[in-house]
Design a protein around this motif. Sequence first.
Motif, PDB file in Angstrom:
ATOM      1  N   PRO A 126       1.168  -1.439  -0.240  1.00 30.67           N
ATOM      2  CA  PRO A 126      -0.274   0.007  -0.235  1.00 30.67           C
ATOM      3  C   PRO A 126       0.745   1.047  -0.109  1.00 30.67           C
ATOM      4  CG  PRO A 126      -0.661  -1.618   1.299  1.00 30.67           C
ATOM      5  CD  PRO A 126       0.573  -1.651   1.177  1.00 30.67           C
ATOM      6  N   ILE A 127       1.942   0.924   0.799  1.00 28.81           N
ATOM      7  CA  ILE A 127       3.181   2.456   1.145  1.00 28.81           C
ATOM      8  C   ILE A 127       3.390   3.303  -0.435  1.00 28.81           C
ATOM      9  CG2 ILE A 127       5.053   3.678   1.322  1.00 28.81           C
ATOM     10  CD1 ILE A 127       4.814   2.320   4.513  1.00 28.81           C
ATOM     11  N   GLN A 128       4.027   1.881  -1.141  1.00 32.93           N
ATOM     12  CA  GLN A 128       4.536   2.011  -2.956  1.00 32.93           C
ATOM     13  C   GLN A 128       3.689   2.327  -3.518  1.00 32.93           C
ATOM     14  OE1 GLN A 128       5.085  -1.500  -4.857  1.00 32.93           O
ATOM     15  NE2 GLN A 128       6.908  -0.610  -5.880  1.00 32.93           N
ATOM     16  N   TYR A 133       1.625   6.592  -6.979  1.00 27.30           N
ATOM     17  CA  TYR A 133       0.250   7.519  -7.658  1.00 27.30           C
ATOM     18  C   TYR A 133       0.688   8.643  -7.658  1.00 27.30           C
ATOM     19  CZ  TYR A 133      -4.431   7.720  -9.170  1.00 27.30           C
ATOM     20  OH  TYR A 133      -5.008   8.360 -10.071  1.00 27.30           O
ATOM     21  N   GLY A 134       1.021   8.902  -6.055  1.00 23.74           N
ATOM     22  CA  GLY A 134       1.747  10.398  -5.176  1.00 23.74           C
ATOM     23  C   GLY A 134       2.349  11.250  -5.847  1.00 23.74           C
ATOM     24  N   ALA A 135       2.909  10.701  -6.844  1.00 29.48           N
ATOM     25  CA  ALA A 135       4.422  11.122  -7.586  1.00 29.48           C
ATOM     26  C   ALA A 135       3.540  11.627  -8.848  1.00 29.48           C
ATOM     27  CB  ALA A 135       5.453  10.958  -7.718  1.00 29.48           C
ATOM     28  N   VAL A 136       2.802  10.648  -9.579  1.00 28.41           N
ATOM     29  CA  VAL A 136       1.622  10.963 -10.277  1.00 28.41           C
ATOM     30  C   VAL A 136       0.788  12.526 -10.172  1.00 28.41           C
ATOM     31  CG1 VAL A 136       0.194  10.397 -12.253  1.00 28.41           C
ATOM     32  CG2 VAL A 136       1.948   8.917 -11.241  1.00 28.41           C
ATOM     33  N   THR A 214      12.936  14.198  -3.186  1.00 27.31           N
ATOM     34  CA  THR A 214      13.646  14.734  -4.513  1.00 27.31           C
ATOM     35  C   THR A 214      14.440  13.847  -4.618  1.00 27.31           C
ATOM     36  OG1 THR A 214      15.896  15.364  -3.170  1.00 27.31           O
ATOM     37  CG2 THR A 214      13.836  17.193  -3.982  1.00 27.31           C
ATOM     38  N   PHE A 215      14.908  12.491  -3.241  1.00 23.55           N
ATOM     39  CA  PHE A 215      15.673  11.545  -3.620  1.00 23.55           C
ATOM     40  C   PHE A 215      15.370  10.754  -3.973  1.00 23.55           C
ATOM     41  CE2 PHE A 215      19.186  14.424  -2.222  1.00 23.55           C
ATOM     42  CZ  PHE A 215      20.520  14.485  -3.047  1.00 23.55           C
ATOM     43  N   GLY A 216      13.511  10.325  -3.497  1.00 26.80           N
ATOM     44  CA  GLY A 216      12.849   8.746  -3.284  1.00 26.80           C
ATOM     45  C   GLY A 216      12.936   8.517  -4.501  1.00 26.80           C
ATOM     46  N   ASN A 217      12.399   7.040  -4.741  1.00 29.04           N
ATOM     47  CA  ASN A 217      12.230   6.136  -6.440  1.00 29.04           C
ATOM     48  C   ASN A 217      11.235   4.962  -5.849  1.00 29.04           C
ATOM     49  OD1 ASN A 217      13.240   3.338  -7.190  1.00 29.04           O
ATOM     50  ND2 ASN A 217      14.542   4.756  -8.629  1.00 29.04           N
ATOM     51  N   GLY A 218      11.285   4.448  -4.542  1.00 35.98           N
ATOM     52  CA  GLY A 218      10.195   3.631  -4.055  1.00 35.98           C
ATOM     53  C   GLY A 218      10.473   2.518  -5.526  1.00 35.98           C
ATOM     54  N   ILE A 219      10.848   1.940  -6.312  1.00 30.93           N
ATOM     55  CA  ILE A 219      10.063   1.432  -7.312  1.00 30.93           C
ATOM     56  C   ILE A 219      11.796   0.838  -8.073  1.00 30.93           C
ATOM     57  CG2 ILE A 219       7.749   2.348  -8.104  1.00 30.93           C
ATOM     58  CD1 ILE A 219      10.132   3.136 -10.574  1.00 30.93           C
ATOM     59  N   ILE A 220      12.590   0.543  -7.112  1.00 33.06           N
ATOM     60  CA  ILE A 220      14.036  -0.184  -7.364  1.00 33.06           C
ATOM     61  C   ILE A 220      13.554  -1.309  -7.906  1.00 33.06           C
ATOM     62  CG2 ILE A 220      15.858  -1.151  -6.739  1.00 33.06           C
ATOM     63  CD1 ILE A 220      16.451   2.186  -6.968  1.00 33.06           C
ATOM     64  N   PRO A 221      13.001  -2.099  -7.062  1.00 34.21           N
ATOM     65  CA  PRO A 221      13.044  -3.423  -7.745  1.00 34.21           C
ATOM     66  C   PRO A 221      12.079  -3.700  -8.799  1.00 34.21           C
ATOM     67  CG  PRO A 221      12.116  -3.033  -5.728  1.00 34.21           C
ATOM     68  CD  PRO A 221      12.961  -1.980  -5.714  1.00 34.21           C
ATOM     69  N   ALA A 358       6.303  17.054   0.507  1.00 35.60           N
ATOM     70  CA  ALA A 358       6.634  16.454   1.707  1.00 35.60           C
ATOM     71  C   ALA A 358       5.726  15.649   2.091  1.00 35.60           C
ATOM     72  CB  ALA A 358       6.766  17.999   2.297  1.00 35.60           C
ATOM     73  N   VAL A 359       4.429  14.813   2.041  1.00 31.45           N
ATOM     74  CA  VAL A 359       3.699  14.509   2.235  1.00 31.45           C
ATOM     75  C   VAL A 359       4.618  13.171   2.050  1.00 31.45           C
ATOM     76  CG1 VAL A 359       1.721  13.212   2.369  1.00 31.45           C
ATOM     77  CG2 VAL A 359       1.573  15.912   2.861  1.00 31.45           C
ATOM     78  N   LEU A 360       4.152  13.442   0.460  1.00 32.40           N
ATOM     79  CA  LEU A 360       5.189  11.756  -0.362  1.00 32.40           C
ATOM     80  C   LEU A 360       6.684  11.168   0.198  1.00 32.40           C
ATOM     81  CD1 LEU A 360       4.777  12.377  -3.743  1.00 32.40           C
ATOM     82  CD2 LEU A 360       3.354  11.447  -2.742  1.00 32.40           C
ATOM     83  N   GLY A 361       7.747  12.254   0.455  1.00 33.52           N
ATOM     84  CA  GLY A 361       8.901  11.945   1.306  1.00 33.52           C
ATOM     85  C   GLY A 361       8.773  11.672   2.679  1.00 33.52           C
ATOM     86  N   ALA A 362       7.362  12.241   3.951  1.00 33.25           N
ATOM     87  CA  ALA A 362       7.207  11.895   5.245  1.00 33.25           C
ATOM     88  C   ALA A 362       6.460  10.413   5.192  1.00 33.25           C
ATOM     89  CB  ALA A 362       6.576  12.761   5.671  1.00 33.25           C
ATOM     90  N   PHE A 363       5.533  10.301   4.365  1.00 28.15           N
ATOM     91  CA  PHE A 363       5.369   9.053   4.300  1.00 28.15           C
ATOM     92  C   PHE A 363       5.114   7.534   4.080  1.00 28.15           C
ATOM     93  CE2 PHE A 363       2.205  11.645   5.817  1.00 28.15           C
ATOM     94  CZ  PHE A 363       1.156  11.453   7.515  1.00 28.15           C
ATOM     95  N   GLY A 364       5.950   8.294   2.542  1.00 31.66           N
ATOM     96  CA  GLY A 364       5.992   6.768   1.704  1.00 31.66           C
ATOM     97  C   GLY A 364       7.806   6.525   1.171  1.00 31.66           C
ATOM     98  N   PHE A 365       9.000   8.080   0.800  1.00 32.86           N
ATOM     99  CA  PHE A 365      10.334   7.631   0.355  1.00 32.86           C
ATOM    100  C   PHE A 365      11.326   7.464   1.662  1.00 32.86           C
ATOM    101  CE2 PHE A 365       8.713  10.183  -2.955  1.00 32.86           C
ATOM    102  CZ  PHE A 365       9.097   8.932  -4.154  1.00 32.86           C
ATOM    103  N   LEU A 366      11.023   8.283   2.638  1.00 32.77           N
ATOM    104  CA  LEU A 366      11.506   7.707   3.855  1.00 32.77           C
ATOM    105  C   LEU A 366      11.711   6.144   4.282  1.00 32.77           C
ATOM    106  CD1 LEU A 366      11.335  11.793   6.434  1.00 32.77           C
ATOM    107  CD2 LEU A 366      13.110   9.801   5.608  1.00 32.77           C
ATOM    108  N   PRO A 367      10.531   5.704   4.616  1.00 31.76           N
ATOM    109  CA  PRO A 367      10.386   4.738   5.035  1.00 31.76           C
ATOM    110  C   PRO A 367      10.930   3.482   3.929  1.00 31.76           C
ATOM    111  CG  PRO A 367       8.173   5.367   5.267  1.00 31.76           C
ATOM    112  CD  PRO A 367       9.022   6.511   4.491  1.00 31.76           C
TER     113      PRO A 367
END
Length: 428
Positions: A126-128, A133-136, A214-221, A358-367
Motif C-alpha cells: 500500500p505504501i509503494q 500514484y502520489g508522484a503521478v 527528491t531522492f525518493g524512488n520506491g521502484i528499485i525492484p 513533503a507528504v510523499l517524502g514523510a509517509f512514503g520515501f523515507l520508510p
Amino acid sequence: MGTDVNPGPENLNGDNKEGGIEDSTKLDAGALFVLKSRGSWLHCGYHLTTSIVAPALLSLPLAFASLGWVAGIICLTIGAAVTFYSYNLLSLVLEHHAQLGRRQLRFRDMATDILGPRVGRYYVGPIQFAVCYGAVVGSTLLGGQSMKIPSFHSLRHINLISLVLCLSYSACATAGSIYAGHSSKAPQRDYSISGSGPHRVFGVFNAIAIIATTFGNGIIPEIQATVAAPVKGKMFKGLCLCYMVVCCTFFSVAVSGYWAFGNGAAGTVLANFLVDGRPIIPKWFLILTNLFTLLQLSAVAVVYLQPTNEVLEGKFADPKSDQYSVRNIVPRLLLRSVAVATATVISAMLPFFGDINAVLGAFGFLPLDFVMPAVLYNITFRPPRRNAIYWVNLVIAIVFTVFAVVASVAAVRQIVLDAKTYKLFANV
C-alpha cells in the motif's frame, strides 16, 4: 513465500540462460506485460534517472529556506550518500535471492519473501502504491500528463530523452536563478530562518521530507526487474550514471535558487521567476524552461504509473492472450485512462506542490528508500554484530524511522496551515 513472487529463472520473457523458456502462464499479466526483462545497465540508468532526477528537485530551494546554508548542504549530501548506499543494498538483496532461484520482481515481493506476507500485503504494498500514484499526482499538479501504454522496458528511449530534459531544465533553472539574483526586479533576499521553537522544528522536518522526496524512488525492484540476465553489477552501473546526474542537478538548483530568493523561495523555483505576474527573467527563457520541465513530467508520470499499471494488468488482463489483443487492449486503455484522470482531479483539488512533496517524502520515501533497504539487507545476509555494516544499517534504520514519524506530523501540519489560504480547485 507470497503468491506474487516469481520463483522462476532470471529472464521473464524468454532468453532464459539457465534452462529453457519460462512458461508465461506461470506469470501474472502484470509481471508478464509490464516488467519485461530485456534491458542493459544503460537502460537501467535511464529509468533510475527519470525516477529520481525529476521536477521535484525544483522544490529544493524551499527546503533550504527552512534549513539555511550549512544544514541545507549537509542534508542534501546525506540524502545523496544514504540513498546511493540504500539502493545498492536493495540491489544486492535482489541479486542474492535471484541466485537462489527466487527472483523478486516487485517491492512487495521482497517484503513478502523476507518479512512475511502481512508486511508485504498490508504495509509495503500500500505504501509503494500510494507513493507512486502520489508522484503521478504531483507531476500532474506541476504541469501536465501524457498517457502511454508500453511496458517498463519500452520506456528506455523516452527516459533517455528525459535524462537530457532534466539536465536542460536544471541548467535553465540555475541560470535563471543567477540572472534573477542580479536583477533589480527581484525581491530583496533574506537568508534568516523564520520561526522559533516548535514552528522552526516542524519547518526543518518538513524540509527533510522534501529532500527525501527528491531522492525518493520506491521502484528499485521494478527497475531491476527490467534488466536482462545476468543482472549482477548492472544496477550499480546504472546508479553511478544516475547519481552523476543527481550531483549536477540537485546541488546547482538548490544552491542557486536559495542564493537568488532566500527564504522567499516558492514551492517550485520556477514560480519565483514571476513577480506580480510578470517574468523577471527573459520571457522566452522562462517558456523554454517550463517546456523542458513539462516534457520531462510526462516521462516521470509514466514511470511512476508502472506499479499502478502492473497491478491493473495483474487484476484485469489475461496472461494467456496476446498483450495487444482486443481482450487486453480495451481494459488497459479504459483503466489507465481512469487512473490518469483520477490523478488529474486530485492534483487540481490540492494545489500545494511543495506540500505534496513533503507528504510523499514523510509517509512514503523515507520508510521505503531510507529505512527498508537497511532492514532487508540485515535480515537477508545477517551480518555479525562485530561487522560495521550491521551497525551502519541499524543506525540508518532507527534515525530515519524517527525522521519519518516527525516529518509526517510536520507535513500534515503544513498542509493544514496552507489549507487556510487556498480552497479546493483553487486556481494557483
